[in-house]
Design a protein around this motif. Structure first.
Motif, PDB file in Angstrom:
ATOM      1  N   UNK A  67       0.741  -1.065   0.029  1.00 32.61           N
ATOM      2  CA  UNK A  67       0.023   0.048   0.057  1.00 32.61           C
ATOM      3  C   UNK A  67       0.942   1.420   0.048  1.00 32.61           C
ATOM      4  N   UNK A  68       0.383   2.470  -0.417  1.00 34.71           N
ATOM      5  CA  UNK A  68       0.784   3.457  -0.460  1.00 34.71           C
ATOM      6  C   UNK A  68       0.901   4.348   0.838  1.00 34.71           C
ATOM      7  N   UNK A  69       0.439   3.730   1.747  1.00 32.71           N
ATOM      8  CA  UNK A  69       0.501   4.372   3.296  1.00 32.71           C
ATOM      9  C   UNK A  69       1.223   3.453   4.180  1.00 32.71           C
ATOM     10  N   UNK A  70       1.558   4.061   5.315  1.00 33.17           N
ATOM     11  CA  UNK A  70       2.423   3.245   6.480  1.00 33.17           C
ATOM     12  C   UNK A  70       1.511   2.676   7.065  1.00 33.17           C
ATOM     13  N   UNK A  71       0.517   2.974   7.470  1.00 36.52           N
ATOM     14  CA  UNK A  71      -0.289   2.109   8.480  1.00 36.52           C
ATOM     15  C   UNK A  71      -1.769   2.058   7.825  1.00 36.52           C
ATOM     16  N   UNK A  72      -2.416   1.001   7.796  1.00 37.46           N
ATOM     17  CA  UNK A  72      -3.988   1.006   7.458  1.00 37.46           C
ATOM     18  C   UNK A  72      -4.437  -0.568   7.980  1.00 37.46           C
ATOM     19  N   UNK A  73      -5.407  -0.267   8.220  1.00 35.88           N
ATOM     20  CA  UNK A  73      -6.329  -1.584   9.000  1.00 35.88           C
ATOM     21  C   UNK A  73      -6.627  -2.779   8.000  1.00 35.88           C
ATOM     22  N   UNK A  74      -5.360  -3.515   7.645  1.00 33.11           N
ATOM     23  CA  UNK A  74      -5.825  -4.565   6.449  1.00 33.11           C
ATOM     24  C   UNK A  74      -5.295  -5.844   6.909  1.00 33.11           C
ATOM     25  N   UNK A  75      -5.932  -6.819   6.902  1.00 28.32           N
ATOM     26  CA  UNK A  75      -5.416  -8.236   7.111  1.00 28.32           C
ATOM     27  C   UNK A  75      -4.832  -8.928   6.113  1.00 28.32           C
ATOM     28  N   UNK A  76      -5.162  -8.666   4.639  1.00 26.88           N
ATOM     29  CA  UNK A  76      -4.868  -9.389   3.467  1.00 26.88           C
ATOM     30  C   UNK A  76      -4.801  -8.371   2.377  1.00 26.88           C
ATOM     31  N   UNK A  77      -3.697  -8.558   1.488  1.00 22.27           N
ATOM     32  CA  UNK A  77      -3.532  -7.998   0.353  1.00 22.27           C
ATOM     33  C   UNK A  77      -3.227  -8.699  -0.962  1.00 22.27           C
ATOM     34  N   UNK A  78      -4.204  -8.665  -1.978  1.00 21.48           N
ATOM     35  CA  UNK A  78      -3.929  -9.219  -3.284  1.00 21.48           C
ATOM     36  C   UNK A  78      -2.603  -8.547  -3.945  1.00 21.48           C
ATOM     37  N   UNK A  79      -1.512  -9.242  -4.288  1.00 19.21           N
ATOM     38  CA  UNK A  79      -0.203  -8.730  -4.926  1.00 19.21           C
ATOM     39  C   UNK A  79       0.221  -9.348  -6.193  1.00 19.21           C
ATOM     40  N   UNK A  80      -0.597 -10.180  -6.633  1.00 16.84           N
ATOM     41  CA  UNK A  80      -0.438 -10.807  -8.038  1.00 16.84           C
ATOM     42  C   UNK A  80      -1.505 -11.603  -8.565  1.00 16.84           C
ATOM     43  N   UNK A  81      -1.549 -11.773 -10.062  1.00 13.57           N
ATOM     44  CA  UNK A  81      -2.503 -12.476 -10.608  1.00 13.57           C
ATOM     45  C   UNK A  81      -1.693 -13.813 -11.172  1.00 13.57           C
ATOM     46  N   UNK A  82      -2.146 -14.956 -11.222  1.00 16.16           N
ATOM     47  CA  UNK A  82      -1.766 -15.996 -11.546  1.00 16.16           C
ATOM     48  C   UNK A  82      -1.874 -16.538 -12.834  1.00 16.16           C
ATOM     49  N   UNK A  83      -1.048 -16.573 -13.898  1.00 19.05           N
ATOM     50  CA  UNK A  83      -1.318 -17.065 -15.140  1.00 19.05           C
ATOM     51  C   UNK A  83      -1.404 -18.300 -15.311  1.00 19.05           C
ATOM     52  N   UNK A  84      -0.662 -19.315 -14.698  1.00 19.20           N
ATOM     53  CA  UNK A  84      -0.550 -20.735 -14.921  1.00 19.20           C
ATOM     54  C   UNK A  84      -0.178 -21.320 -13.444  1.00 19.20           C
ATOM     55  N   UNK A  85      -0.563 -22.475 -13.208  1.00 22.68           N
ATOM     56  CA  UNK A  85       0.104 -23.332 -12.242  1.00 22.68           C
ATOM     57  C   UNK A  85       0.630 -24.592 -12.582  1.00 22.68           C
ATOM     58  N   UNK A  86       1.867 -24.963 -12.529  1.00 16.74           N
ATOM     59  CA  UNK A  86       2.315 -26.448 -12.671  1.00 16.74           C
ATOM     60  C   UNK A  86       2.778 -27.044 -11.609  1.00 16.74           C
TER      61      UNK A  86
END
Length: 90
Positions: A67-86
Protein backbone atom coordinates in the motif's frame (compact mmCIF):
# COMPACT_ATOMS: atom_id res chain seq x y z
CA UNK A 1 2.03 -15.97 -0.22
CA UNK A 2 -1.23 -17.84 -0.51
CA UNK A 3 -3.22 -18.83 -3.60
CA UNK A 4 -6.83 -17.74 -3.91
CA UNK A 5 -9.63 -17.21 -6.39
CA UNK A 6 -11.54 -13.93 -6.47
CA UNK A 7 -15.20 -14.85 -5.95
CA UNK A 8 -16.64 -11.37 -5.67
CA UNK A 9 -16.17 -7.69 -5.09
CA UNK A 10 -17.17 -5.92 -1.93
CA UNK A 11 -18.58 -2.44 -2.21
CA UNK A 12 -18.40 -0.09 0.74
CA UNK A 13 -19.77 3.42 0.68
CA UNK A 14 -17.63 4.29 3.70
CA UNK A 15 -14.03 3.21 4.18
CA UNK A 16 -11.12 4.02 6.40
CA UNK A 17 -9.55 7.13 4.83
CA UNK A 18 -6.28 5.47 3.74
CA UNK A 19 -8.20 2.68 1.93
CA UNK A 20 -10.36 4.96 -0.23
CA UNK A 21 -8.54 4.25 -3.51
CA UNK A 22 -8.44 0.47 -3.11
CA UNK A 23 -11.02 -2.12 -4.14
CA UNK A 24 -11.91 -4.92 -1.73
CA UNK A 25 -12.24 -8.44 -3.11
CA UNK A 26 -13.81 -11.55 -1.65
CA UNK A 27 -11.17 -14.31 -2.03
CA UNK A 28 -11.54 -18.08 -1.62
CA UNK A 29 -8.19 -19.68 -0.59
CA UNK A 30 -7.25 -22.61 -2.88
CA UNK A 31 -4.53 -25.26 -3.15
CA UNK A 32 -2.33 -26.08 -6.18
CA UNK A 33 -5.17 -28.23 -7.62
CA UNK A 34 -7.42 -25.15 -7.49
CA UNK A 35 -9.56 -26.82 -4.80
CA UNK A 36 -11.15 -24.65 -2.15
CA UNK A 37 -9.47 -24.70 1.25
CA UNK A 38 -10.60 -22.81 4.31
CA UNK A 39 -13.08 -19.97 4.43
CA UNK A 40 -13.25 -16.94 2.11
CA UNK A 41 -11.50 -13.77 3.21
CA UNK A 42 -11.65 -10.09 2.34
CA UNK A 43 -8.46 -8.82 0.69
CA UNK A 44 -7.46 -5.38 -0.50
CA UNK A 45 -6.77 -5.44 -4.24
CA UNK A 46 -3.51 -3.66 -5.15
CA UNK A 47 -3.24 -4.92 -8.75
CA UNK A 48 -6.69 -4.82 -10.38
CA UNK A 49 -7.82 -8.44 -10.11
CA UNK A 50 -11.36 -9.42 -11.02
CA UNK A 51 -13.88 -12.13 -10.20
CA UNK A 52 -12.81 -15.61 -11.35
CA UNK A 53 -9.09 -14.82 -11.47
CA UNK A 54 -6.55 -16.86 -9.55
CA UNK A 55 -4.41 -14.56 -7.39
CA UNK A 56 -1.81 -14.74 -4.70
CA UNK A 57 -2.07 -12.68 -1.59
CA UNK A 58 -0.22 -11.89 1.61
CA UNK A 59 -1.62 -11.64 5.11
CA UNK A 60 -0.83 -10.26 8.55
CA UNK A 61 1.38 -7.21 9.00
CA UNK A 62 2.97 -7.74 5.55
CA UNK A 63 -0.42 -6.95 3.96
CA UNK A 64 0.30 -3.24 4.42
CA UNK A 65 3.62 -3.33 2.52
CA UNK A 66 2.17 -2.97 -1.04
CA UNK A 67 0.00 0.00 0.00
CA UNK A 68 1.01 3.61 -0.47
CA UNK A 69 0.35 4.35 3.21
CA UNK A 70 2.47 3.43 6.22
CA UNK A 71 -0.33 2.10 8.40
CA UNK A 72 -3.78 0.79 7.47
CA UNK A 73 -6.22 -1.68 9.01
CA UNK A 74 -5.63 -4.47 6.46
CA UNK A 75 -5.44 -8.23 7.10
CA UNK A 76 -4.79 -9.36 3.49
CA UNK A 77 -3.65 -7.80 0.20
CA UNK A 78 -3.76 -9.26 -3.31
CA UNK A 79 -0.30 -8.78 -4.83
CA UNK A 80 -0.39 -10.83 -8.05
CA UNK A 81 -2.53 -12.53 -10.70
CA UNK A 82 -1.59 -16.13 -11.53
CA UNK A 83 -1.25 -17.00 -15.23
CA UNK A 84 -0.73 -20.74 -14.73
CA UNK A 85 0.09 -23.32 -12.08
CA UNK A 86 2.48 -26.20 -12.76
CA UNK A 87 2.58 -28.68 -9.93
CA UNK A 88 3.60 -32.33 -9.57
CA UNK A 89 0.50 -32.72 -7.42
CA UNK A 90 -1.81 -32.08 -10.41
Amino acid sequence: MILGRVIGTIWATRKYESLKNYKMQFVQPINSKKEDIGRPIVALDTIGAGPGEIVYYITASEAVIPLTVDMAPVDASIVGIVDSINSELN
